[in-house]
Design a protein around this motif. Sequence first.
Motif, mmCIF file in Angstrom:
data_model
loop_
_atom_site.group_PDB
_atom_site.id
_atom_site.type_symbol
_atom_site.label_atom_id
_atom_site.label_comp_id
_atom_site.label_asym_id
_atom_site.label_seq_id
_atom_site.Cartn_x
_atom_site.Cartn_y
_atom_site.Cartn_z
ATOM 1 N N GLU A 146 100.776 -99.512 -68.591
ATOM 2 C CA GLU A 146 102.158 -99.971 -68.546
ATOM 3 C C GLU A 146 102.416 -101.025 -69.621
ATOM 4 O O GLU A 146 101.673 -101.987 -69.765
ATOM 5 N N ASN A 147 103.495 -100.879 -70.367
ATOM 6 C CA ASN A 147 103.912 -101.834 -71.396
ATOM 7 C C ASN A 147 102.843 -102.057 -72.461
ATOM 8 O O ASN A 147 102.734 -103.130 -73.019
ATOM 9 N N GLU A 148 102.036 -101.056 -72.742
ATOM 10 C CA GLU A 148 100.976 -101.226 -73.721
ATOM 11 C C GLU A 148 101.032 -100.169 -74.810
ATOM 12 O O GLU A 148 101.493 -99.058 -74.595
ATOM 13 N N GLN A 149 100.549 -100.552 -75.966
ATOM 14 C CA GLN A 149 100.409 -99.624 -77.083
ATOM 15 C C GLN A 149 98.943 -99.584 -77.478
ATOM 16 O O GLN A 149 98.385 -100.582 -77.936
ATOM 17 N N GLY A 150 98.281 -98.455 -77.263
ATOM 18 C CA GLY A 150 96.891 -98.332 -77.650
ATOM 19 C C GLY A 150 96.758 -98.266 -79.160
ATOM 20 O O GLY A 150 97.531 -97.580 -79.833
ATOM 21 N N LEU A 151 95.796 -98.987 -79.703
ATOM 22 C CA LEU A 151 95.630 -99.035 -81.146
ATOM 23 C C LEU A 151 94.426 -98.231 -81.621
ATOM 24 O O LEU A 151 94.565 -97.324 -82.440
ATOM 25 N N CYS A 152 93.244 -98.569 -81.105
ATOM 26 C CA CYS A 152 92.044 -97.940 -81.647
ATOM 27 C C CYS A 152 90.844 -98.259 -80.769
ATOM 28 O O CYS A 152 90.905 -99.128 -79.900
ATOM 29 N N HIS A 153 89.745 -97.540 -81.018
ATOM 30 C CA HIS A 153 88.472 -97.853 -80.382
ATOM 31 C C HIS A 153 87.648 -98.620 -81.418
ATOM 32 O O HIS A 153 87.165 -98.051 -82.395
ATOM 33 N N VAL A 154 87.521 -99.909 -81.202
ATOM 34 C CA VAL A 154 86.945 -100.803 -82.205
ATOM 35 C C VAL A 154 85.518 -100.435 -82.601
ATOM 36 O O VAL A 154 85.202 -100.357 -83.795
ATOM 37 N N PRO A 155 84.597 -100.213 -81.654
ATOM 38 C CA PRO A 155 83.226 -99.876 -82.076
ATOM 39 C C PRO A 155 83.155 -98.646 -82.970
ATOM 40 O O PRO A 155 82.336 -98.593 -83.899
ATOM 41 N N THR A 156 84.016 -97.668 -82.710
ATOM 42 C CA THR A 156 84.009 -96.457 -83.531
ATOM 43 C C THR A 156 84.431 -96.761 -84.964
ATOM 44 O O THR A 156 83.803 -96.304 -85.932
ATOM 45 N N ILE A 157 85.503 -97.531 -85.112
ATOM 46 C CA ILE A 157 85.976 -97.888 -86.448
ATOM 47 C C ILE A 157 84.921 -98.686 -87.202
ATOM 48 O O ILE A 157 84.622 -98.418 -88.373
ATOM 49 N N ILE A 158 84.344 -99.682 -86.530
ATOM 50 C CA ILE A 158 83.344 -100.527 -87.174
ATOM 51 C C ILE A 158 82.119 -99.700 -87.565
ATOM 52 O O ILE A 158 81.575 -99.849 -88.666
ATOM 53 N N GLN A 159 81.668 -98.817 -86.683
ATOM 54 C CA GLN A 159 80.474 -98.025 -86.965
ATOM 55 C C GLN A 159 80.688 -97.113 -88.178
ATOM 56 O O GLN A 159 79.771 -96.926 -88.994
ATOM 57 N N LYS A 160 81.883 -96.572 -88.335
ATOM 58 C CA LYS A 160 82.171 -95.701 -89.467
ATOM 59 C C LYS A 160 82.125 -96.459 -90.791
ATOM 60 O O LYS A 160 81.904 -95.856 -91.847
ATOM 61 N N GLN A 161 82.327 -97.767 -90.735
ATOM 62 C CA GLN A 161 82.388 -98.568 -91.950
ATOM 63 C C GLN A 161 81.104 -99.345 -92.236
ATOM 64 O O GLN A 161 81.016 -100.011 -93.265
ATOM 65 N N MET A 162 80.102 -99.247 -91.356
ATOM 66 C CA MET A 162 78.891 -100.046 -91.500
ATOM 67 C C MET A 162 77.646 -99.184 -91.357
ATOM 68 O O MET A 162 77.652 -98.176 -90.662
ATOM 69 N N ARG A 163 76.568 -99.627 -91.985
ATOM 70 C CA ARG A 163 75.283 -98.947 -91.796
ATOM 71 C C ARG A 163 74.531 -99.516 -90.590
ATOM 72 O O ARG A 163 73.661 -98.866 -90.027
ATOM 73 N N ARG A 164 74.852 -100.741 -90.191
ATOM 74 C CA ARG A 164 74.215 -101.341 -89.019
ATOM 75 C C ARG A 164 74.731 -100.692 -87.744
ATOM 76 O O ARG A 164 75.885 -100.257 -87.670
ATOM 77 N N LYS A 165 73.889 -100.674 -86.701
ATOM 78 C CA LYS A 165 74.281 -100.068 -85.429
ATOM 79 C C LYS A 165 75.226 -100.987 -84.661
ATOM 80 O O LYS A 165 75.024 -102.200 -84.602
ATOM 81 N N VAL A 166 76.239 -100.370 -84.039
ATOM 82 C CA VAL A 166 77.290 -101.106 -83.350
ATOM 83 C C VAL A 166 77.300 -100.737 -81.862
ATOM 84 O O VAL A 166 77.167 -99.566 -81.502
ATOM 85 N N ALA A 167 77.459 -101.734 -81.003
ATOM 86 C CA ALA A 167 77.584 -101.497 -79.556
ATOM 87 C C ALA A 167 78.641 -102.434 -78.993
ATOM 88 O O ALA A 167 79.034 -103.418 -79.628
ATOM 89 N N ASN A 168 79.098 -102.122 -77.783
ATOM 90 C CA ASN A 168 80.132 -102.940 -77.136
ATOM 91 C C ASN A 168 79.613 -103.542 -75.833
ATOM 92 O O ASN A 168 78.880 -102.906 -75.075
ATOM 93 N N ILE A 169 79.988 -104.789 -75.572
ATOM 94 C CA ILE A 169 79.697 -105.462 -74.302
ATOM 95 C C ILE A 169 80.977 -105.465 -73.479
ATOM 96 O O ILE A 169 82.016 -105.951 -73.951
ATOM 97 N N ASP A 170 80.908 -104.934 -72.271
ATOM 98 C CA ASP A 170 82.129 -104.684 -71.516
ATOM 99 C C ASP A 170 82.664 -105.920 -70.799
ATOM 100 O O ASP A 170 82.009 -106.966 -70.718
ATOM 101 N N LEU A 171 83.868 -105.774 -70.247
ATOM 102 C CA LEU A 171 84.574 -106.883 -69.609
ATOM 103 C C LEU A 171 83.852 -107.366 -68.352
ATOM 104 O O LEU A 171 83.853 -108.564 -68.044
ATOM 105 N N LYS A 172 83.234 -106.446 -67.613
ATOM 106 C CA LYS A 172 82.500 -106.832 -66.398
ATOM 107 C C LYS A 172 81.400 -107.837 -66.739
ATOM 108 O O LYS A 172 81.238 -108.854 -66.046
ATOM 109 N N THR A 173 80.673 -107.578 -67.806
ATOM 110 C CA THR A 173 79.609 -108.500 -68.222
ATOM 111 C C THR A 173 80.187 -109.838 -68.643
ATOM 112 O O THR A 173 79.648 -110.902 -68.298
#
Length: 436
Positions: A146-173
């Motif tokens: 509701e009332n939101e505009q989705g932009l992108c999946h950040v880890p995917t974008i970053i991984q495509k632009q970098m040779r280093r491995k990328v991971a995400n730490i979730d909100l629960k953690t």
Amino acid sequence: MGYISIIADDLTGASDTGIQFRKYGLKTKVIVDPDKLEQFFDNDEILAINSNTRPLKSEKAYKRVYEITCKLKKAGFGLIYKKVDSTFRGNPGIELEAVMDALGSNLAILVPSYPDNGRCMVNGHLKVTSVFNNGNNVENIGLTDENEQGLCHVPTIIQKQMRRKVANIDLKTVREGSSAILDAVEELYKEGYQVLTIDAVTKDDLNNIALACKLLPEATVLAGAAGFAAYLPEVMGLSSNNLLKLPSKDGMILVVAGTCNPTTRRQIEEVLKNVNANLIKIDTDRIISGMAHEEVQNVAQKIQKHVETQKMKTNPMIVAVDTLFKSTNENEYPINKWGKAIASAIGEIVGMLVDNNIVQCLVTTGGDTALHVLNALKARGIDLEEEILAGIPSGRLFGGKAHDIPIVTKAGGFGSPMALLEVIEHLQNNIEAEEY
């Protein structure tokens, strides 16, 4: 020697991030031209550098950021904050890789959320919400569509632009606290991940992440929007009593808008409804057709004539591109291939008005607009003073023909519909207080 340096890919990003440190009393300069960076190494605590790399292709963006980082490293800056655009425009992964390569770092933390401006990330998905508040009590932002505009999946974008491995730490953690975040960082690093994006929705989330980062190795590169940067001075123990006051000057409040972002259009409409402001539109078709000089003269003369006839000198004057009022799709941020020429014309208009001593203070909206205005004024940068609203800083120009004139910079998409009105009222109250 400086505590920390900020590298942003545009001028407004350098300002809205640098002001997070200025709020703690730390002297902070926004540097317009990175080629002149060495001139500022001896005197200031914080440097916020406009790399101006957002429009560049990846190879050129990498090279410029790498070179800037090497200069800072050689000068002894202990920490570099890589500012990324809050809607992930430009080359965020490539530029972060450049910083890591230059510093020889094997770990980076990236936090793009900015709750005060409706940016949040959940499960790596960056979203923009229309909800504006103080950044707290928004537990459900990002958890519903509701009332939101989705932009992108950040880890995917970053991984495509970098040779280093990328991971995400979730909100629960994140909401389990700084110890849980540190445990997650350590575990992922052991698995070979060197770039970790971290979810955040509220200010408390950002604070938890900042507290965790305090215990990470010194070589860790920190990156994100201005929202995350706001929590670093306190956890790093950075503070100063070097507080400054914005001066007042004769003349008018001049608002210049070169952005086509509909957020700015709505903000201008609210100003016109609520205060005795004047709007002059720039005919962009004339600029595109090769009549830029004539249009610059036309707009400057209209403003000059108005100043000569008006009684209330503090009434704001708004100069905006006509395309701002022609956009019909509010979900698009139009990109005009003539943007540079138009922004340059805006800079010339402001330069002429400053020459005529009728500008008391400037409000710019749009990163390219701000850069071209400062270039036209031959300003070397901005001495930041205060944050009027979230991500909307004010300061004073230094160098050039507008030296010491107050300036407010705002990204085109930042702020609630009332943001520009609140900025103008703040400036008017400051003027009245100084005159009294």
